[in-house]
Design a protein around this motif. Structure first.
Motif, mmCIF file in Angstrom:
data_model
loop_
_atom_site.group_PDB
_atom_site.id
_atom_site.type_symbol
_atom_site.label_atom_id
_atom_site.label_comp_id
_atom_site.label_asym_id
_atom_site.label_seq_id
_atom_site.Cartn_x
_atom_site.Cartn_y
_atom_site.Cartn_z
ATOM 1 N N ASP A 142 -4.333 9.233 -7.760
ATOM 2 C CA ASP A 142 -4.990 8.835 -6.512
ATOM 3 C C ASP A 142 -4.006 8.798 -5.345
ATOM 4 O OD1 ASP A 142 -7.340 8.647 -7.883
ATOM 5 O OD2 ASP A 142 -7.356 6.449 -8.000
ATOM 6 N N LEU A 143 -2.796 8.309 -5.584
ATOM 7 C CA LEU A 143 -1.797 8.266 -4.518
ATOM 8 C C LEU A 143 -1.518 9.664 -3.970
ATOM 9 C CD1 LEU A 143 0.802 5.717 -5.967
ATOM 10 C CD2 LEU A 143 -0.653 5.366 -3.969
ATOM 11 N N LEU A 144 -1.334 10.609 -4.858
ATOM 12 C CA LEU A 144 -1.039 11.971 -4.409
ATOM 13 C C LEU A 144 -2.244 12.607 -3.731
ATOM 14 C CD1 LEU A 144 1.134 13.266 -7.394
ATOM 15 C CD2 LEU A 144 1.878 12.303 -5.209
ATOM 16 N N ALA A 145 -3.443 12.307 -4.238
ATOM 17 C CA ALA A 145 -4.651 12.840 -3.604
ATOM 18 C C ALA A 145 -4.825 12.290 -2.191
ATOM 19 C CB ALA A 145 -5.875 12.512 -4.456
ATOM 20 N N GLN A 146 -4.318 11.077 -1.953
ATOM 21 C CA GLN A 146 -4.417 10.452 -0.627
ATOM 22 C C GLN A 146 -3.283 10.869 0.308
ATOM 23 O OE1 GLN A 146 -4.425 6.323 -1.744
ATOM 24 N NE2 GLN A 146 -6.345 6.516 -2.901
ATOM 25 N N GLY A 147 -2.401 11.742 -0.175
ATOM 26 C CA GLY A 147 -1.328 12.238 0.674
ATOM 27 C C GLY A 147 -0.087 11.381 0.710
ATOM 28 N N ALA A 148 0.084 10.496 -0.259
ATOM 29 C CA ALA A 148 1.295 9.666 -0.298
ATOM 30 C C ALA A 148 2.533 10.548 -0.367
ATOM 31 C CB ALA A 148 1.239 8.728 -1.505
ATOM 32 N N GLN A 149 3.573 10.149 0.328
ATOM 33 C CA GLN A 149 4.824 10.914 0.398
ATOM 34 C C GLN A 149 5.817 10.355 -0.621
ATOM 35 O OE1 GLN A 149 5.161 13.739 2.671
ATOM 36 N NE2 GLN A 149 2.982 13.303 2.387
ATOM 37 N N ILE A 150 5.669 10.779 -1.846
ATOM 38 C CA ILE A 150 6.451 10.226 -2.949
ATOM 39 C C ILE A 150 7.181 11.353 -3.659
ATOM 40 C CG2 ILE A 150 6.353 8.952 -5.125
ATOM 41 C CD1 ILE A 150 3.735 7.672 -4.067
ATOM 42 N N ASP A 151 8.474 11.143 -3.903
ATOM 43 C CA ASP A 151 9.293 12.140 -4.594
ATOM 44 C C ASP A 151 9.546 11.788 -6.056
ATOM 45 O OD1 ASP A 151 10.055 13.871 -2.221
ATOM 46 O OD2 ASP A 151 10.788 11.915 -1.535
ATOM 47 N N GLN A 152 9.404 10.513 -6.419
ATOM 48 C CA GLN A 152 9.732 10.084 -7.779
ATOM 49 C C GLN A 152 8.983 8.799 -8.099
ATOM 50 O OE1 GLN A 152 13.839 10.514 -9.655
ATOM 51 N NE2 GLN A 152 13.871 8.371 -9.095
ATOM 52 N N PHE A 153 8.587 8.667 -9.372
ATOM 53 C CA PHE A 153 7.842 7.492 -9.821
ATOM 54 C C PHE A 153 8.629 6.740 -10.888
ATOM 55 C CE2 PHE A 153 4.651 10.522 -8.373
ATOM 56 C CZ PHE A 153 3.811 9.732 -7.596
ATOM 57 N N GLY A 154 8.596 5.413 -10.828
ATOM 58 C CA GLY A 154 9.089 4.570 -11.901
ATOM 59 C C GLY A 154 7.893 3.872 -12.530
ATOM 60 N N VAL A 155 7.664 4.119 -13.808
ATOM 61 C CA VAL A 155 6.470 3.593 -14.483
ATOM 62 C C VAL A 155 6.910 2.680 -15.621
ATOM 63 C CG1 VAL A 155 4.292 4.173 -15.599
ATOM 64 C CG2 VAL A 155 5.256 5.719 -13.881
ATOM 65 N N GLY A 156 6.411 1.446 -15.618
ATOM 66 C CA GLY A 156 6.880 0.449 -16.558
ATOM 67 C C GLY A 156 5.866 0.034 -17.597
ATOM 68 N N GLU A 157 5.277 -1.141 -17.398
ATOM 69 C CA GLU A 157 4.485 -1.783 -18.452
ATOM 70 C C GLU A 157 3.307 -0.960 -18.931
ATOM 71 O OE1 GLU A 157 1.472 -4.649 -16.028
ATOM 72 O OE2 GLU A 157 3.573 -5.237 -15.975
ATOM 73 N N ARG A 158 2.665 -0.236 -18.038
ATOM 74 C CA ARG A 158 1.475 0.512 -18.454
ATOM 75 C C ARG A 158 1.826 1.756 -19.261
ATOM 76 N NH1 ARG A 158 -2.929 -0.170 -13.530
ATOM 77 N NH2 ARG A 158 -2.470 -2.370 -13.119
ATOM 78 N N LEU A 159 3.093 2.141 -19.215
ATOM 79 C CA LEU A 159 3.571 3.243 -20.047
ATOM 80 C C LEU A 159 4.151 2.727 -21.353
ATOM 81 C CD1 LEU A 159 4.565 6.044 -20.827
ATOM 82 C CD2 LEU A 159 6.390 5.813 -19.131
ATOM 83 N N ILE A 160 5.096 1.801 -21.295
ATOM 84 C CA ILE A 160 5.825 1.389 -22.493
ATOM 85 C C ILE A 160 4.930 0.640 -23.476
ATOM 86 C CG2 ILE A 160 6.650 -0.897 -21.800
ATOM 87 C CD1 ILE A 160 8.735 1.917 -23.430
ATOM 88 N N ASP A 202 0.856 -1.180 0.000
ATOM 89 C CA ASP A 202 0.000 0.000 0.000
ATOM 90 C C ASP A 202 0.896 1.235 0.000
ATOM 91 O OD1 ASP A 202 -1.590 2.216 0.713
ATOM 92 O OD2 ASP A 202 -3.015 0.939 1.781
ATOM 93 N N MET A 203 1.062 1.839 -1.159
ATOM 94 C CA MET A 203 2.040 2.912 -1.302
ATOM 95 C C MET A 203 1.700 4.138 -0.458
ATOM 96 S SD MET A 203 4.368 1.665 -3.174
ATOM 97 C CE MET A 203 4.709 0.457 -4.455
ATOM 98 N N THR A 204 0.440 4.447 -0.343
ATOM 99 C CA THR A 204 0.080 5.613 0.466
ATOM 100 C C THR A 204 0.471 5.389 1.927
ATOM 101 O OG1 THR A 204 -1.760 6.156 -1.007
ATOM 102 C CG2 THR A 204 -1.807 7.106 1.202
ATOM 103 N N TYR A 205 0.049 4.275 2.476
ATOM 104 C CA TYR A 205 0.341 3.970 3.886
ATOM 105 C C TYR A 205 1.841 3.853 4.122
ATOM 106 C CZ TYR A 205 0.699 1.201 8.181
ATOM 107 O OH TYR A 205 1.049 0.737 9.426
#
Length: 486
Positions: free
Chosen positions: A305-323, A270-273
């Protein structure tokens, strides 16, 4: 048939009917008739408000290398359906026509030309497949990347998808297109080598598993790469051991050296938590400078959604759903004849008619303008007109909705920019291909000219691509006169 090790000639990367039509044009005496074709698309992927043009550099390289080898001609002769005169013509084949295109990184909209080709019939027909392949693939990935990057709201996005891409070119050129769309870098090393898309990466779970303890793995990595170690903290238990062992390694290796730049990465859970808890643990330990990166089947909606839930994230790695642009993996660009030239140079417009209104083409050799509000700098509408028309942006202009002839509007207080620029003239390259970093900057600048209503993910405002009154009348007359196939 066994595969060979001979170098691929991309001239042969064409649908077979391009060659059968070329042979037919040759036998009918049409091989030198000047034709006009447009590349355009009909719908924006994912129900978005716009797409991003990409793939032009690969088209340029392809056009410059167009040729048929003796092996290619021998293969075609072996099919037994091509006349010798046509095969002899292919022996000296090269592109001698003209090409216009919108620059890579330009926001584009349905039914407007992305590329226009003016060339003898055989040449124009033969290049269809590769032009569509290049534009469809890279525009699709650049468009998806731009959506993901906008969802990240200024946080860096790295393209992580090579291992899930559809083949080598899907990975390599996909990383290039993702960079144009706004990604900060890639995991694909060869894309950095070939195109300067910054490649980076840290560790996999196997690194952590290789050592006797997780702490030993983290310490060894920090000692090997002390300038900016990023530790993968979810191999065992993120909060009970992963983050604490990372903090311990930072304290033992980095702190004595006065180094503060570091990070952790999460690839599950759970990335947000987890990021909220990890952020507090890091801050409490004095590692406020430690950045948190996340990966694992992300897309623009999950990031939003993660950012709207207040997740503390500085950088994203995006794979299959992007490429793979997994949510809608087909761009749908098409290549349609729009005009031919008579012997005296007169341009004769052509139209494709369909019971599906969306498949009716816009005829003629055309110009494409984008209107910007003089007061806001924002894009108002795009405007298609006949090639011999000019736009005077000092006077009000009436434009026509191509699908609803009763809809007209007046544009005022605007500046006009012609979007299609010359790429080849008489077969010679006349366009300076910009560096990839410049294309990326241009893309960001141009996307910024769009209203937020056009850029939203859900139910975006329709951006209009309208016709001049002259072009509208030509289209209307062709529809009326050609509905019976005349």
């Amino acid at each position: 048939m066994e595969a060979t090790n001979q170098k691929l000639n991309l001239t042969m990367l064409c649908d077979f009917y391009e060659l059968t039509m070329g042979n037919g044009y040759f036998k009918c005496g049409y091989q030198d008739r000047i034709t006009y074709f447009d590349v355009f698309f009909r719908t924006v992927p994912d129900g978005g408000g716009f797409a991003i043009a990409a793939g032009l550099e690969q088209i340029v390289r392809y056009i410059q290398d167009l040729h048929f080898s003796e092996d290619d001609i021998a293969y075609l002769r072996g099919r037994g359906i091509f006349c010798e005169e046509f095969l002899e013509y292919l022996r000296e084949f090269r592109f001698t026509g003209d090409i216009w295109a919108v620059p890579e990184g330009t926001p584009i909209f349905p039914r407007e030309p992305i590329v226009t080709v003016r060339a003898p019939a055989v040449q124009a027909q033969l290049i269809e497949t590769y032009l569509l392949l290049a534009i469809n693939h890279q525009s699709l990935i650049a468009t998806k990347a731009n959506r993901v990057v906008r969802a990240a709201k200024g946080r860096p996005v790295l393209e992580f998808g090579s291992r899930r891409a559809q083949g080598g070119d899907g990975a390599i050129l996909g990383a290039r297109a993702a960079f144009i769309g706004g990604c900060a870098g890639t995991a694909c090393t060869i894309s950095d080598q070939l195109y300067g898309v910054h490649a980076g990466g840290t560790m996999a779970h196997s690194w952590v598993q290789m050592f006797d303890t997780q702490y030993d793995a983290f310490r060894a990595y920090c000692e090997t790469y002390p300038e900016n170690p990023v530790l993968l903290v979810d191999t065992y238990n993120t909060l009970k051991s992963g983050v604490p062992d990372a903090i311990r390694a930072f304290n033992d290796v980095l702190k004595p050296r006065g180094l503060t730049k570091c990070g952790i990465r999460l690839d599950s859970g759970d990335m947000t938590y987890l990021t909220k808890k990890a952020r507090k643990m890091l801050d409490d330990a004095g590692w406020q400078s430690c950045e948190i990166s996340v990966s694992n089947s992300l897309d623009e909606y999950i990031i939003r959604d993660l950012l709207a839930q207040g997740a503390q994230i500085d950088q994203f790695g995006v794979g299959e759903r992007l490429i793979t642009a997994r949510s809608e993996p087909v761009f749908g660009g098409v290549y349609k004849l729009t005009a031919v030239e008579d012997a005296d140079g007169t341009i004769v417009p052509k139209i494709k008619i369909s019971e599906n209104v969306g498949k009716i083409t816009n005829p003629h050799f055309k110009k494409l303008y984008r209107f910007f509000g003089s007061d806001t700098g924002k894009a108002i509408a795009d405007y298609l007109c006949v090639h011999d028309e000019t736009v005077d942006d000092s006077v009000d202009l009436e434009i026509f909705d191509p699908e609803a002839t009763w809809k007209r509007k007046t544009v005022y207080n605007f500046t006009a920019k012609e979007l299609l620029v010359p790429i080849f003239r008489h077969g010679e390259l006349v366009y300076d291909l910009p560096p990839l970093a410049e294309i990326k900057r241009y893309c960001a600048e141009q996307v910024d000219t769009l209203w937020d209503e056009v850029k939203r993910f859900d139910n975006p405002h329709t951006y209009y691509v309208d016709l001049s009154s002259k072009l509208w009348q030509i289209k209307y007359d062709l529809l009326k006169n050609n509905s019976a196939g005349k």
